[in-house]
Design a protein around this motif. Structure first.
Motif, PDB file in Angstrom:
ATOM      1  N   ILE A  15       0.855  -1.202   0.000  1.00 33.88           N
ATOM      2  CA  ILE A  15       0.000   0.000   0.000  1.00 33.88           C
ATOM      3  C   ILE A  15       0.885   1.245   0.000  1.00 33.88           C
ATOM      4  O   ILE A  15       0.655   2.200  -0.747  1.00 33.88           O
ATOM      5  CB  ILE A  15      -0.947  -0.007   1.225  1.00 33.88           C
ATOM      6  CG1 ILE A  15      -2.019  -1.089   1.061  1.00 33.88           C
ATOM      7  CG2 ILE A  15      -1.593   1.362   1.433  1.00 33.88           C
ATOM      8  CD1 ILE A  15      -2.836  -1.368   2.319  1.00 33.88           C
ATOM      9  N   ALA A  16       1.954   1.185   0.825  1.00 30.12           N
ATOM     10  CA  ALA A  16       2.846   2.345   0.938  1.00 30.12           C
ATOM     11  C   ALA A  16       3.619   2.574  -0.359  1.00 30.12           C
ATOM     12  O   ALA A  16       3.812   3.708  -0.790  1.00 30.12           O
ATOM     13  CB  ALA A  16       3.808   2.138   2.105  1.00 30.12           C
ATOM     14  N   ILE A  17       4.064   1.509  -0.995  1.00 28.46           N
ATOM     15  CA  ILE A  17       4.855   1.622  -2.225  1.00 28.46           C
ATOM     16  C   ILE A  17       3.956   1.958  -3.419  1.00 28.46           C
ATOM     17  O   ILE A  17       4.349   2.674  -4.337  1.00 28.46           O
ATOM     18  CB  ILE A  17       5.628   0.294  -2.478  1.00 28.46           C
ATOM     19  CG1 ILE A  17       6.741   0.143  -1.440  1.00 28.46           C
ATOM     20  CG2 ILE A  17       6.191   0.248  -3.894  1.00 28.46           C
ATOM     21  CD1 ILE A  17       7.829   1.207  -1.524  1.00 28.46           C
ATOM     22  N   ASN A  18       2.728   1.451  -3.352  1.00 26.13           N
ATOM     23  CA  ASN A  18       1.716   1.771  -4.369  1.00 26.13           C
ATOM     24  C   ASN A  18       2.223   1.547  -5.797  1.00 26.13           C
ATOM     25  O   ASN A  18       2.042   2.396  -6.669  1.00 26.13           O
ATOM     26  CB  ASN A  18       1.244   3.222  -4.161  1.00 26.13           C
ATOM     27  CG  ASN A  18      -0.096   3.481  -4.829  1.00 26.13           C
ATOM     28  OD1 ASN A  18      -0.809   2.534  -5.176  1.00 26.13           O
ATOM     29  ND2 ASN A  18      -0.433   4.750  -5.038  1.00 26.13           N
ATOM     30  N   GLY A  19       2.911   0.443  -5.995  1.00 25.36           N
ATOM     31  CA  GLY A  19       3.314   0.063  -7.351  1.00 25.36           C
ATOM     32  C   GLY A  19       4.568   0.736  -7.871  1.00 25.36           C
ATOM     33  O   GLY A  19       4.994   0.486  -8.999  1.00 25.36           O
ATOM     34  N   ARG A  20       5.175   1.607  -7.057  1.00 20.97           N
ATOM     35  CA  ARG A  20       6.351   2.343  -7.545  1.00 20.97           C
ATOM     36  C   ARG A  20       7.549   1.439  -7.760  1.00 20.97           C
ATOM     37  O   ARG A  20       8.363   1.642  -8.640  1.00 20.97           O
ATOM     38  CB  ARG A  20       6.723   3.453  -6.552  1.00 20.97           C
ATOM     39  CG  ARG A  20       5.792   4.658  -6.575  1.00 20.97           C
ATOM     40  CD  ARG A  20       6.174   5.651  -5.505  1.00 20.97           C
ATOM     41  NE  ARG A  20       5.892   5.129  -4.165  1.00 20.97           N
ATOM     42  CZ  ARG A  20       6.395   5.632  -3.051  1.00 20.97           C
ATOM     43  NH1 ARG A  20       7.251   6.646  -3.105  1.00 20.97           N
ATOM     44  NH2 ARG A  20       6.077   5.114  -1.886  1.00 20.97           N
ATOM     45  N   LEU A  21       7.695   0.439  -6.892  1.00 21.66           N
ATOM     46  CA  LEU A  21       8.855  -0.461  -6.959  1.00 21.66           C
ATOM     47  C   LEU A  21       8.387  -1.891  -6.726  1.00 21.66           C
ATOM     48  O   LEU A  21       7.376  -2.115  -6.065  1.00 21.66           O
ATOM     49  CB  LEU A  21       9.876  -0.083  -5.857  1.00 21.66           C
ATOM     50  CG  LEU A  21      10.558   1.274  -5.949  1.00 21.66           C
ATOM     51  CD1 LEU A  21      11.323   1.565  -4.667  1.00 21.66           C
ATOM     52  CD2 LEU A  21      11.506   1.326  -7.151  1.00 21.66           C
ATOM     53  N   PRO A  22       9.139  -2.866  -7.244  1.00 23.92           N
ATOM     54  CA  PRO A  22       8.783  -4.257  -6.954  1.00 23.92           C
ATOM     55  C   PRO A  22       9.032  -4.588  -5.484  1.00 23.92           C
ATOM     56  O   PRO A  22      10.023  -4.134  -4.904  1.00 23.92           O
ATOM     57  CB  PRO A  22       9.705  -5.073  -7.869  1.00 23.92           C
ATOM     58  CG  PRO A  22      10.813  -4.159  -8.250  1.00 23.92           C
ATOM     59  CD  PRO A  22      10.300  -2.750  -8.147  1.00 23.92           C
ATOM     60  N   VAL A  23       8.095  -5.342  -4.886  1.00 23.55           N
ATOM     61  CA  VAL A  23       8.208  -5.696  -3.470  1.00 23.55           C
ATOM     62  C   VAL A  23       8.433  -7.203  -3.345  1.00 23.55           C
ATOM     63  O   VAL A  23       7.609  -8.001  -3.798  1.00 23.55           O
ATOM     64  CB  VAL A  23       6.939  -5.283  -2.687  1.00 23.55           C
ATOM     65  CG1 VAL A  23       7.059  -5.684  -1.211  1.00 23.55           C
ATOM     66  CG2 VAL A  23       6.691  -3.781  -2.806  1.00 23.55           C
ATOM     67  N   TYR A  24       9.565  -7.574  -2.772  1.00 23.73           N
ATOM     68  CA  TYR A  24       9.890  -8.988  -2.551  1.00 23.73           C
ATOM     69  C   TYR A  24       9.619  -9.339  -1.094  1.00 23.73           C
ATOM     70  O   TYR A  24       9.471  -8.465  -0.243  1.00 23.73           O
ATOM     71  CB  TYR A  24      11.369  -9.260  -2.874  1.00 23.73           C
ATOM     72  CG  TYR A  24      11.693  -9.083  -4.330  1.00 23.73           C
ATOM     73  CD1 TYR A  24      11.748 -10.184  -5.190  1.00 23.73           C
ATOM     74  CD2 TYR A  24      11.949  -7.815  -4.850  1.00 23.73           C
ATOM     75  CE1 TYR A  24      12.044 -10.021  -6.538  1.00 23.73           C
ATOM     76  CE2 TYR A  24      12.245  -7.647  -6.190  1.00 23.73           C
ATOM     77  CZ  TYR A  24      12.298  -8.753  -7.034  1.00 23.73           C
ATOM     78  OH  TYR A  24      12.593  -8.583  -8.356  1.00 23.73           O
ATOM     79  N   PHE A  25       9.580 -10.642  -0.826  1.00 18.94           N
ATOM     80  CA  PHE A  25       9.307 -11.062   0.552  1.00 18.94           C
ATOM     81  C   PHE A  25      10.275 -12.141   1.012  1.00 18.94           C
ATOM     82  O   PHE A  25      10.658 -13.029   0.254  1.00 18.94           O
ATOM     83  CB  PHE A  25       7.873 -11.604   0.677  1.00 18.94           C
ATOM     84  CG  PHE A  25       7.562 -12.080   2.080  1.00 18.94           C
ATOM     85  CD1 PHE A  25       7.381 -11.162   3.111  1.00 18.94           C
ATOM     86  CD2 PHE A  25       7.493 -13.437   2.373  1.00 18.94           C
ATOM     87  CE1 PHE A  25       7.132 -11.600   4.403  1.00 18.94           C
ATOM     88  CE2 PHE A  25       7.244 -13.886   3.672  1.00 18.94           C
ATOM     89  CZ  PHE A  25       7.062 -12.960   4.692  1.00 18.94           C
ATOM     90  N   PHE A  26      10.668 -12.015   2.265  1.00 18.64           N
ATOM     91  CA  PHE A  26      11.395 -13.099   2.930  1.00 18.64           C
ATOM     92  C   PHE A  26      10.775 -13.317   4.306  1.00 18.64           C
ATOM     93  O   PHE A  26      10.551 -12.358   5.051  1.00 18.64           O
ATOM     94  CB  PHE A  26      12.875 -12.746   3.102  1.00 18.64           C
ATOM     95  CG  PHE A  26      13.585 -13.724   4.005  1.00 18.64           C
ATOM     96  CD1 PHE A  26      13.917 -15.006   3.555  1.00 18.64           C
ATOM     97  CD2 PHE A  26      13.884 -13.380   5.321  1.00 18.64           C
ATOM     98  CE1 PHE A  26      14.544 -15.918   4.404  1.00 18.64           C
ATOM     99  CE2 PHE A  26      14.509 -14.286   6.174  1.00 18.64           C
ATOM    100  CZ  PHE A  26      14.834 -15.563   5.713  1.00 18.64           C
ATOM    101  N   GLY A  27      10.497 -14.554   4.627  1.00 16.73           N
ATOM    102  CA  GLY A  27       9.923 -14.814   5.952  1.00 16.73           C
ATOM    103  C   GLY A  27      10.241 -16.204   6.452  1.00 16.73           C
ATOM    104  O   GLY A  27      10.523 -17.122   5.671  1.00 16.73           O
ATOM    105  N   ARG A  28      10.263 -16.347   7.754  1.00 18.24           N
ATOM    106  CA  ARG A  28      10.323 -17.667   8.396  1.00 18.24           C
ATOM    107  C   ARG A  28       9.103 -17.776   9.302  1.00 18.24           C
ATOM    108  O   ARG A  28       8.598 -16.766   9.795  1.00 18.24           O
ATOM    109  CB  ARG A  28      11.609 -17.807   9.227  1.00 18.24           C
ATOM    110  CG  ARG A  28      12.897 -17.805   8.418  1.00 18.24           C
ATOM    111  CD  ARG A  28      13.054 -19.017   7.520  1.00 18.24           C
ATOM    112  NE  ARG A  28      13.050 -20.309   8.209  1.00 18.24           N
ATOM    113  CZ  ARG A  28      14.147 -20.945   8.636  1.00 18.24           C
ATOM    114  NH1 ARG A  28      15.341 -20.404   8.465  1.00 18.24           N
ATOM    115  NH2 ARG A  28      14.042 -22.128   9.239  1.00 18.24           N
ATOM    116  N   GLN A  29       8.661 -18.979   9.531  1.00 14.93           N
ATOM    117  CA  GLN A  29       7.446 -19.169  10.322  1.00 14.93           C
ATOM    118  C   GLN A  29       7.670 -20.165  11.453  1.00 14.93           C
ATOM    119  O   GLN A  29       8.700 -20.826  11.519  1.00 14.93           O
ATOM    120  CB  GLN A  29       6.304 -19.690   9.429  1.00 14.93           C
ATOM    121  CG  GLN A  29       5.907 -18.786   8.284  1.00 14.93           C
ATOM    122  CD  GLN A  29       6.719 -19.050   7.017  1.00 14.93           C
ATOM    123  OE1 GLN A  29       7.084 -20.176   6.733  1.00 14.93           O
ATOM    124  NE2 GLN A  29       7.015 -17.980   6.294  1.00 14.93           N
ATOM    125  N   GLY A  30       6.657 -20.259  12.269  1.00 15.54           N
ATOM    126  CA  GLY A  30       6.590 -21.336  13.260  1.00 15.54           C
ATOM    127  C   GLY A  30       7.562 -21.192  14.415  1.00 15.54           C
ATOM    128  O   GLY A  30       7.774 -22.138  15.167  1.00 15.54           O
TER     129      GLY A  30
END
Lengths: 354, 249, 76
Positions: free
Chosen positions: A319-334
């Protein structure tokens, strides 16, 4: 400057006492138990109220009653316990009642586990309760900040007459760090509670009613509009964040709490090797620090959102980037906590893909 | 010269009660209001409204009021009384609110000996939502969710709250009363007043169960509903003082 | 002269008739010729001189509609 070695959960308890907490109601759950354990001893000594409730549901409703009667009040819990409190949180918001809720997050869903997690982002910022309501939430990343923000939370809650949540994970709750306890928090001017709190009325005043019921839809909409007005004011005035190495960054990591610490370690190593990486660290989860994303450096090419979850804050980042830049994700769970190298590897991969 | 021998209590506001015609919630409201007025404690009373027909009772009791989530009145009252021990605190709850969804909060408040007063209105039905079965609905009683009559096999026996709470050591004063005629109204007031007096003397938790009517959802005239209380309800829910920690010692 | 006298706050009456059932001298009756703002019929005192000011009607009134007066010195 005097520094004391404090465990995160103990820092919460100590800060609550310093922040003027009159009453604490809670129910045991790992990994936050040191908070009620500490307070059970010291609240009593200071003539304040400590009560172990029969459930998280009872605890949050005791918070409602005490807050409605004008007390500064706190409860603490961890993810599944916070889920149980959601109804009460909705009622607190609906009745404009201040309180401080500490959430020492653990892995889910369901009973999940007891290791650190950030998978409550949705339940903190979106809420599990009914209706249009918002909870101010702070996500400190070290014990000093935790100590300061718990105190600040009481003031902010009273100032806006709204619940404030402290969102940390089990790692911050359980780790020890030196804390400068002499730091004084800037106090806000709190509006007089006598105008609304049920303290027993004087016949010359109007009697006070703590309530969230408005059967007339026009009245309920007006009530909602007053709440929205308050939330807009909070969004305008209370966004908090910190940025690190943004000026020349190609990759901007967005991470909060424990994940922000790990990201900073990763950035230090990456920068030594010439990778231009920076960090936006949201401190308020709601209101989300949209302002942090307004004037990104022209060097910025990629955003990497890193969380101890399957990707929840990434919604707000997008929402904050609003399409200006590509947003990647890294996460760990559990309850798995990554090494800085894992983040570094993701950053390198993104930069090498270009 | 004539004098006023009965008038509306100052413990009630000017608002018209939202209850159906002939519903005895109104009588119970009066009794609570009269007791608070006569004890001279209206100005330090904080009442807790529950969810159900009495959800709007915050509009009717002329004291500071809080409206609680469904079943949580005793938790809310605990929060109030613990932080304001000098105030007089009461909850006003129906059978769905107290005996079903809120049973845990009520038992634990009693077990801790919280120094407040619970007014428990038992009319054996969910009135506000349109007459569904309550935990206190009598065996064989027809409701919108027990159209063939409540069956023991499916739903168990109706919960007897006063008897249950009398087993809790720190519950100080537990009584079941009724308001189906003048004599019982007088007695109900006596019991409610005693409960508040106990609170003022820091004697701990008190619960007054008041058998009440729901003419509309029972499908009876208000007067027939009173007769039904006398003939049917009292058989299963006998009146009397079930516990008095201070009288029998 | 009647020992007692009652007054109704007619606007708040819901015509549940409980007062009529509990009056020991049976002087309260339904008056179908009058209605209040809520659309309820009103209650009428038929033989005012028979009122003994016992307040049974008021005690059983769920809506606190009735005020009861009694002559000083007279007992029910």
């Amino acid at each position: 400057m005097s520094k004391v070695l404090l465990k995160g959960n103990e820092a919460v308890a100590l800060a609550a006492l310093k922040g003027g907490c009159d009453a604490f109601f809670g129910y045991p759950i790992t990994p936050q138990n040191e908070i009620p354990e500490y307070l059970s001893k010291y609240m009593k000594e200071q003539g304040k109220v400590f009560l172990q409730a029969e459930s998280e549901i009872a605890a949050i409703n005791m918070v409602y009653g005490a807050s409605g009667a004008g007390a500064r009040v706190m409860t603490s819990s961890s993810s599944p316990g916070i889920a149980l409190k959601q109804e009460g949180i909705s009622y607190l918001c609906g009745a404009n009642l201040p309180c401080v809720i500490v959430n020492v997050m653990r892995g889910g869903p369901g009973l999940g586990g007891i290791q650190p997690s950030q998978a409550d982002y949705y339940q903190i910022t979106r809420g599990g309760g009914n209706g249009d309501y918002r909870v101010i939430s702070y996500a400190p990343y070290n014990i000093q900040e935790l100590y300061e923000f718990v105190q600040r939370a009481f003031d902010v809650a009273d100032y806006y007459r709204n619940p404030v949540m402290i969102a940390i994970d089990g790692l911050l709750g359980q780790m020890m760090e030196p804390v400068d306890t002499s730091v004084e928090i800037k106090k806000r001017e709190i509006p007089d509670k006598e105008t609304w709190a049920t303290t027993g009325y004087n016949p010359t005043n109007k009697r006070r009613i703590i309530n969230s019921l408005y059967l007339d839809p026009q009245e309920l909409e007006k009530h909602n509009q007053r709440l929205i007005e308050k939330y807009n004011q909070i969004q305008e005035n209370e966004q908090m964040y910190e940025t690190y190495f943004l000026e020349d960054s190609e990759v901007i990591i967005v991470a909060y709490g424990t994940m922000a610490r790990i990201a900073l370690s990763s950035i230090a190593t990456l920068r030594e090797k010439g990778y231009r990486v920076g960090l936006i660290r949201p401190i308020t989860l709601w209101p989300y620090p949209l302002k942090a994303f307004e004037n990104l450096p022209t060097s910025a090419k990629y955003i990497l959102c890193a969380e101890l979850s399957a990707g929840q804050m990434i919604d707000d980042v997008k929402i904050a980037i609003n399409g200006r830049l590509p947003v990647y994700f890294f996460g760990r769970q559990g309850g798995m906590v990554p090494d800085p190298e894992e983040i570094s590897a993701v950053v390198k991969k993104i930069m090498e893909e270009k | 010269m004539e004098k006023i021998v009965y008038q509306k209590s100052k413990g009630l506001t000017d608002a018209t009660l939202s209850y159906c015609p002939g519903c005895t919630h109104g009588i119970i409201h009066k009794l609570v209001a009269e007791c608070l007025e006569e004890l001279g404690v209206l100005e330090k009373t904080i009442g807790v409204a529950s969810v159900g027909c009495s959800v709007l009772s915050y509009n009717f009791f002329n004291c500071d009021m809080q409206q609680a989530a469904h079943g949580r009145a005793c938790a809310v009252a605990t929060g109030i009384k613990r932080t304001r021990p000098d105030s007089v605190v009461f909850t006003y709850q129906g059978d769905g609110d107290l005996a079903s969804i809120g049973i845990a909060e009520t038992i634990h408040a009693a077990n801790r000996g919280e120094n407040f007063t619970v007014i428990f209105v038992n009319n054996a039905i969910y009135g506000m939502t349109g007459g569904q079965m309550a935990p206190t609905t009598l065996i064989g009683q027809k409701t919108t969710t027990s159209p063939f009559g409540r069956s023991v096999v499916d739903h168990g026996e109706p919960i007897r709250i006063s008897e249950m709470f009398a087993t809790i050591p720190r519950a100080s004063f537990i009584a079941r009363v009724s308001v189906h005629n003048v004599q019982n109204v007088r007695n109900a007031k006596k019991m409610i007043k005693k409960a508040f007096q106990y609170q003022l003397e820091n004697k701990g938790f008190s619960l007054i169960e008041v058998l009440s009517t729901c003419p509309v959802n029972w499908g009876m005239t208000p007067y027939d509903a009173l007769q039904w209380v006398e003939k049917e309800m009292i058989n299963y829910y006998p009146l009397g003082v079930y516990k008095d920690n201070y009288e029998n010692k | 002269m009647a020992k007692g006298r009652i007054e109704f706050d007619y606007g708040k009456c819901k015509c549940c008739l409980l007062c009529t059932k509990f009056c020991p001298t049976n002087i309260l009756v339904l008056d179908t010729t009058k209605i209040n703002e809520k659309g309820y019929n009103l209650i009428r005192v038929t033989e005012a001189e028979k009122c003994i000011g016992c307040a049974f009607c008021a005690m059983m009134c769920p809506d606190s509609v009735i005020t009861v007066y009694r002559l000083e010195g007279s007992k029910v």
